[in-house]
Design a protein around this motif. Structure first.
Motif, PDB file in Angstrom:
ATOM      1  N   VAL A  23      -5.606  18.275 141.843  1.00 18.08           N
ATOM      2  CA  VAL A  23      -4.587  19.331 141.880  1.00 18.08           C
ATOM      3  C   VAL A  23      -3.962  19.449 140.494  1.00 18.08           C
ATOM      4  O   VAL A  23      -3.523  18.441 139.924  1.00 18.08           O
ATOM      5  CB  VAL A  23      -3.500  19.028 142.933  1.00 18.08           C
ATOM      6  CG1 VAL A  23      -2.513  20.182 143.035  1.00 18.08           C
ATOM      7  CG2 VAL A  23      -4.141  18.749 144.287  1.00 18.08           C
ATOM      8  N   ARG A  24      -3.922  20.670 139.968  1.00 14.03           N
ATOM      9  CA  ARG A  24      -3.305  20.865 138.657  1.00 14.03           C
ATOM     10  C   ARG A  24      -1.789  20.856 138.791  1.00 14.03           C
ATOM     11  O   ARG A  24      -1.227  21.535 139.652  1.00 14.03           O
ATOM     12  CB  ARG A  24      -3.757  22.200 138.056  1.00 14.03           C
ATOM     13  CG  ARG A  24      -3.264  22.405 136.621  1.00 14.03           C
ATOM     14  CD  ARG A  24      -3.574  23.809 136.152  1.00 14.03           C
ATOM     15  NE  ARG A  24      -4.982  24.107 136.317  1.00 14.03           N
ATOM     16  CZ  ARG A  24      -5.468  25.340 136.440  1.00 14.03           C
ATOM     17  NH1 ARG A  24      -4.656  26.367 136.450  1.00 14.03           N
ATOM     18  NH2 ARG A  24      -6.762  25.535 136.565  1.00 14.03           N
ATOM     19  N   GLY A  25      -1.145  20.090 137.938  1.00 12.10           N
ATOM     20  CA  GLY A  25       0.309  20.004 137.982  1.00 12.10           C
ATOM     21  C   GLY A  25       0.776  18.754 138.695  1.00 12.10           C
ATOM     22  O   GLY A  25       0.045  18.143 139.492  1.00 12.10           O
ATOM     23  N   SER A  26       2.017  18.346 138.406  1.00 12.33           N
ATOM     24  CA  SER A  26       2.588  17.137 138.996  1.00 12.33           C
ATOM     25  C   SER A  26       3.442  17.494 140.207  1.00 12.33           C
ATOM     26  O   SER A  26       4.335  18.334 140.119  1.00 12.33           O
ATOM     27  CB  SER A  26       3.435  16.403 137.955  1.00 12.33           C
ATOM     28  OG  SER A  26       4.025  15.260 138.507  1.00 12.33           O
ATOM     29  N   LYS A  57      -1.907  10.412 143.711  1.00 14.79           N
ATOM     30  CA  LYS A  57      -1.812   9.635 142.479  1.00 14.79           C
ATOM     31  C   LYS A  57      -1.715  10.577 141.292  1.00 14.79           C
ATOM     32  O   LYS A  57      -2.405  11.596 141.232  1.00 14.79           O
ATOM     33  CB  LYS A  57      -3.046   8.742 142.336  1.00 14.79           C
ATOM     34  CG  LYS A  57      -2.989   7.753 141.191  1.00 14.79           C
ATOM     35  CD  LYS A  57      -4.217   6.855 141.210  1.00 14.79           C
ATOM     36  CE  LYS A  57      -4.135   5.784 140.122  1.00 14.79           C
ATOM     37  NZ  LYS A  57      -5.329   4.908 140.138  1.00 14.79           N
ATOM     38  N   GLY A  58      -0.856  10.246 140.328  1.00 13.48           N
ATOM     39  CA  GLY A  58      -0.731  11.030 139.112  1.00 13.48           C
ATOM     40  C   GLY A  58      -1.798  10.653 138.096  1.00 13.48           C
ATOM     41  O   GLY A  58      -2.093   9.465 137.901  1.00 13.48           O
ATOM     42  N   ILE A  59      -2.372  11.665 137.441  1.00 18.13           N
ATOM     43  CA  ILE A  59      -3.452  11.446 136.483  1.00 18.13           C
ATOM     44  C   ILE A  59      -3.127  12.197 135.195  1.00 18.13           C
ATOM     45  O   ILE A  59      -2.751  13.376 135.223  1.00 18.13           O
ATOM     46  CB  ILE A  59      -4.806  11.948 137.035  1.00 18.13           C
ATOM     47  CG1 ILE A  59      -5.122  11.279 138.385  1.00 18.13           C
ATOM     48  CG2 ILE A  59      -5.916  11.701 136.033  1.00 18.13           C
ATOM     49  CD1 ILE A  59      -5.438   9.818 138.303  1.00 18.13           C
ATOM     50  N   LEU A  60      -3.275  11.525 134.050  1.00 19.85           N
ATOM     51  CA  LEU A  60      -3.071  12.150 132.746  1.00 19.85           C
ATOM     52  C   LEU A  60      -4.401  12.685 132.220  1.00 19.85           C
ATOM     53  O   LEU A  60      -5.442  12.021 132.345  1.00 19.85           O
ATOM     54  CB  LEU A  60      -2.496  11.150 131.743  1.00 19.85           C
ATOM     55  CG  LEU A  60      -1.007  10.815 131.882  1.00 19.85           C
ATOM     56  CD1 LEU A  60      -0.625   9.736 130.878  1.00 19.85           C
ATOM     57  CD2 LEU A  60      -0.142  12.054 131.686  1.00 19.85           C
ATOM     58  N   GLY A  61      -4.362  13.884 131.643  1.00 23.88           N
ATOM     59  CA  GLY A  61      -5.569  14.494 131.123  1.00 23.88           C
ATOM     60  C   GLY A  61      -6.124  13.747 129.925  1.00 23.88           C
ATOM     61  O   GLY A  61      -5.384  13.221 129.096  1.00 23.88           O
ATOM     62  N   GLY A  62      -7.457  13.691 129.828  1.00 28.54           N
ATOM     63  CA  GLY A  62      -8.106  13.023 128.711  1.00 28.54           C
ATOM     64  C   GLY A  62      -8.168  11.527 128.814  1.00 28.54           C
ATOM     65  O   GLY A  62      -8.752  10.878 127.934  1.00 28.54           O
ATOM     66  N   SER A  63      -7.607  10.936 129.847  1.00 27.49           N
ATOM     67  CA  SER A  63      -7.609   9.482 129.992  1.00 27.49           C
ATOM     68  C   SER A  63      -8.906   9.010 130.649  1.00 27.49           C
ATOM     69  O   SER A  63      -9.642   9.792 131.257  1.00 27.49           O
ATOM     70  CB  SER A  63      -6.408   9.026 130.827  1.00 27.49           C
ATOM     71  OG  SER A  63      -6.479   9.568 132.135  1.00 27.49           O
ATOM     72  N   GLU A  64      -9.155   7.712 130.531  1.00 26.19           N
ATOM     73  CA  GLU A  64     -10.330   7.132 131.179  1.00 26.19           C
ATOM     74  C   GLU A  64     -10.236   7.258 132.692  1.00 26.19           C
ATOM     75  O   GLU A  64     -11.240   7.435 133.385  1.00 26.19           O
ATOM     76  CB  GLU A  64     -10.458   5.663 130.764  1.00 26.19           C
ATOM     77  CG  GLU A  64     -11.667   4.960 131.362  1.00 26.19           C
ATOM     78  CD  GLU A  64     -11.727   3.493 131.001  1.00 26.19           C
ATOM     79  OE1 GLU A  64     -12.579   2.779 131.556  1.00 26.19           O
ATOM     80  OE2 GLU A  64     -10.909   3.065 130.152  1.00 26.19           O
ATOM     81  N   GLU A  65      -9.015   7.181 133.195  1.00 26.23           N
ATOM     82  CA  GLU A  65      -8.803   7.308 134.640  1.00 26.23           C
ATOM     83  C   GLU A  65      -9.183   8.688 135.139  1.00 26.23           C
ATOM     84  O   GLU A  65      -9.736   8.834 136.229  1.00 26.23           O
ATOM     85  CB  GLU A  65      -7.336   7.012 134.966  1.00 26.23           C
ATOM     86  CG  GLU A  65      -7.068   6.824 136.437  1.00 26.23           C
ATOM     87  CD  GLU A  65      -5.637   6.396 136.707  1.00 26.23           C
ATOM     88  OE1 GLU A  65      -5.389   5.832 137.779  1.00 26.23           O
ATOM     89  OE2 GLU A  65      -4.772   6.633 135.831  1.00 26.23           O
ATOM     90  N   ALA A  66      -8.906   9.724 134.337  1.00 28.35           N
ATOM     91  CA  ALA A  66      -9.284  11.080 134.729  1.00 28.35           C
ATOM     92  C   ALA A  66     -10.792  11.205 134.837  1.00 28.35           C
ATOM     93  O   ALA A  66     -11.317  11.784 135.806  1.00 28.35           O
ATOM     94  CB  ALA A  66      -8.731  12.089 133.723  1.00 28.35           C
TER      95      ALA A  66
END
Length: 524
Positions: free
Chosen positions: A254-257, A333-342
């Motif tokens: 989902v885009r956005g927090s 869960k919150g995900i940051l863009g460009g991260s390994e988790e994403a």
């Protein structure tokens, strides 16, 4: 006998070089030169067991689509282009045809006009028009309106005006996190670790089957509620997968927090009411309804009286036949863009896209097989749509029924033994996710490769589509001496792919700009 067959070697080589192993043959004619050639067109399968190269390409394309839309920080531009003069002229011609169709009384002439209108509609689609055109037939009955008042057993939700933006909130001037959400179906009884019920006699198979059939409608309602609560046009990339108990569940980017409490609140308050006729008891078991060609309806085998029409049955409904809700298990869960988790979650989203539903929920034990058989038996008598032939078992004429309809036998995906009620679309993508369609993403990848090749002087001129005539070669043309066998086309495609790969590797090496070795003094 243990040596591999030639066809197996061809298939393995094709898979190694990324060539479709089961293409269909297209005949391509050049209207200017008169040249006629045969080319293999990839099958486009998304299942590895059917075609490994095509499935991997489709998965990679979906991963690109998910990555490009999840954390974008600029609003996608959806300003439509103005209609062309050709489109407006065709639509005016269609209006004249519809007017003539509604005035004609001869059935043969009406059928001819209907086919001509369909041809105009197809031409409009080819010219780039989207959306639904008005029906050529006037409605015979007024649509039944249902109350939109929320159920008393469902909690209320705050409602905000949805702003015309698809981007979430930005934090600290540079962070724009997004969400990863998992939604599941409700419980139907305790299950073991392998997904089989602890007590099959008390497991609610009827509700499990109906929830699976209407799961997609429930998901649509969830997105609608989420947008009304958060106040912006939230976009999503979601995949539907089966759990071990064979119930569908949803993974969504989902885009956005969105606060976790809001996700849970929306999930608990979301439901979908199925305003269909009651279908709790099967009416026809041994003797099935018969088709009456004169009256063009199904009739009772004993009394020869017509079965209840679908529209009349729906109009008489006072209470919903079923209410679908989500289960208590909600993960966000919150995900940051460009991260390994994403990147890891994108891989998790697309993990099972190359497997069929039957391969994901494969039954290995006797308990699992019995569980799947019980669920499939219930799905066999659960209608999947207003046009489902299963409605005839309940004494109702479905929409569009004709002499070819077989009572109780529907070809819908929901009734399959391998699908077990899962929806046909495994990937759900909102319209404003990345600002591009899947075809656009494919064109971007092609343009990137062509640009890289052009940088090293390798030009790939595109043929003029206006001068080419394409025709699919039918199975009956396989004996034609001019039509090459499939293995020949696959082998030619392998050779062509090897050449392309060498050219692309050359372009990549040139793009790395290695240092000029001629200017470096040689060691003594």
């Amino acid at each position: 006998m243990r040596e591999p067959l030639a066809s197996d070697v061809v298939k393995a080589t094709a898979e190694k070089h990324g060539v479709c192993v089961r293409p269909f043959t297209m005949e391509v004619g050049d209207t200017e030169t008169g040249e006629l050639r045969y080319v293999p067109v990839p099958c486009g399968s998304t299942v590895e067991s059917v075609c490994l190269p095509c499935a991997r390409k489709a998965k990679a394309l979906r991963q690109v689509q998910c990555r490009e839309g999840w954390h974008i920080d600029t609003e996608p531009d959806f300003t439509p282009e103005p209609p062309t003069e050709t489109q407006t002229e065709l639509l005016a011609f269609r209006a004249d045809l519809v007017a003539a169709y509604r005035e004609v009384s001869d059935q043969a002439e009406a059928d001819e006009l209907r086919e001509e209108i369909q041809g105009v509609d197809d031409e409009l689609r080819q010219l780039g028009m989207r959306g639904r055109l008005p029906s050529i037939d006037l409605p015979t009955k007024k649509a039944v309106k249902r109350s939109t008042k929320r159920r008393q057993d469902a909690p209320n939700l705050p409602r905000r005006k949805v702003a015309k933006t698809t981007l979430g909130r930005e934090y600290a001037g540079k962070f724009r996190p997004s969400m990863f959400v998992t939604l599941t179906c409700d419980t139907y009884g305790p299950v073991r670790s392998d997904g089989a019920p602890v007590n099959p006699a008390t497991y609610d198979y009827r509700r499990a089957a109906r929830d699976a059939v209407h799961f997609s409608a429930l998901v649509d309602r969830w997105w609608q509620n989420l947008r009304r609560v958060v106040g912006w046009d939230a976009q999503y990339f979601a995949t539907v997968e089966p759990q071990r108990r064979a119930a569908p569940h949803l993974h969504a980017a989902v885009r956005g927090s969105v606060p976790h409490d809001v996700i849970r609140q929306v999930t608990e308050a979301t439901y979908h009411q199925v305003w269909w006729p009651a279908h709790d008891e099967v009416v026809y078991v041994d003797r099935m309804p018969l088709w009456d060609g004169d009256r063009r309806v199904f009739v009772d085998p004993d009394t020869r009286e017509p079965l209840t029409d679908w529209d009349d049955a729906v109009e008489a409904v006072e209470d919903p036949a079923h209410v679908v809700t989500f289960g208590r298990q909600v993960h966000s869960k919150g995900i940051l863009g460009g991260s390994e988790e994403a990147g890891r979650h994108i891989g998790y989203l697309t993990k099972y896209l190359t497997k069929s539903t039957g391969e994901v929920v494969e039954a290995d034990t006797v308990r699992q097989k019995d569980h799947h058989d019980r669920l499939h038996a219930e799905l066999s008598v659960t209608p999947c749509s207003p046009r489902c032939a299963v409605w005839l078992l309940y004494g109702i004429n479905p929409k569009g029924a004709n002499g070819k309809t077989t009572p109780g036998h529907c070809k819908g995906r929901a009734h399959g033994r391998t699908t077990l009620g899962l929806p046909g679309r495994r990937v759900l993508v909102s319209r404003k996710w990345s600002g591009k369609t899947l075809v656009d993403h494919k064109a971007d990848r092609k343009a990137f490769v062509l640009e890289a090749l052009a940088a090293v002087g390798i030009e790939k001129p595109a043929p003029d589509p206006a001068r080419l005539v394409w025709r699919k070669v039918d199975a009956g043309d396989a004996g034609d001496a001019n039509v090459p066998p499939r293995d020949h086309l696959v082998m030619h495609a392998i050779s062509e792919r090897i050449t392309w790969k060498a050219e692309y590797d050359k372009a990549l090496l040139a793009a790395q700009s290695p240092p000029d070795l001629s200017a470096t003094p040689l060691a003594a």
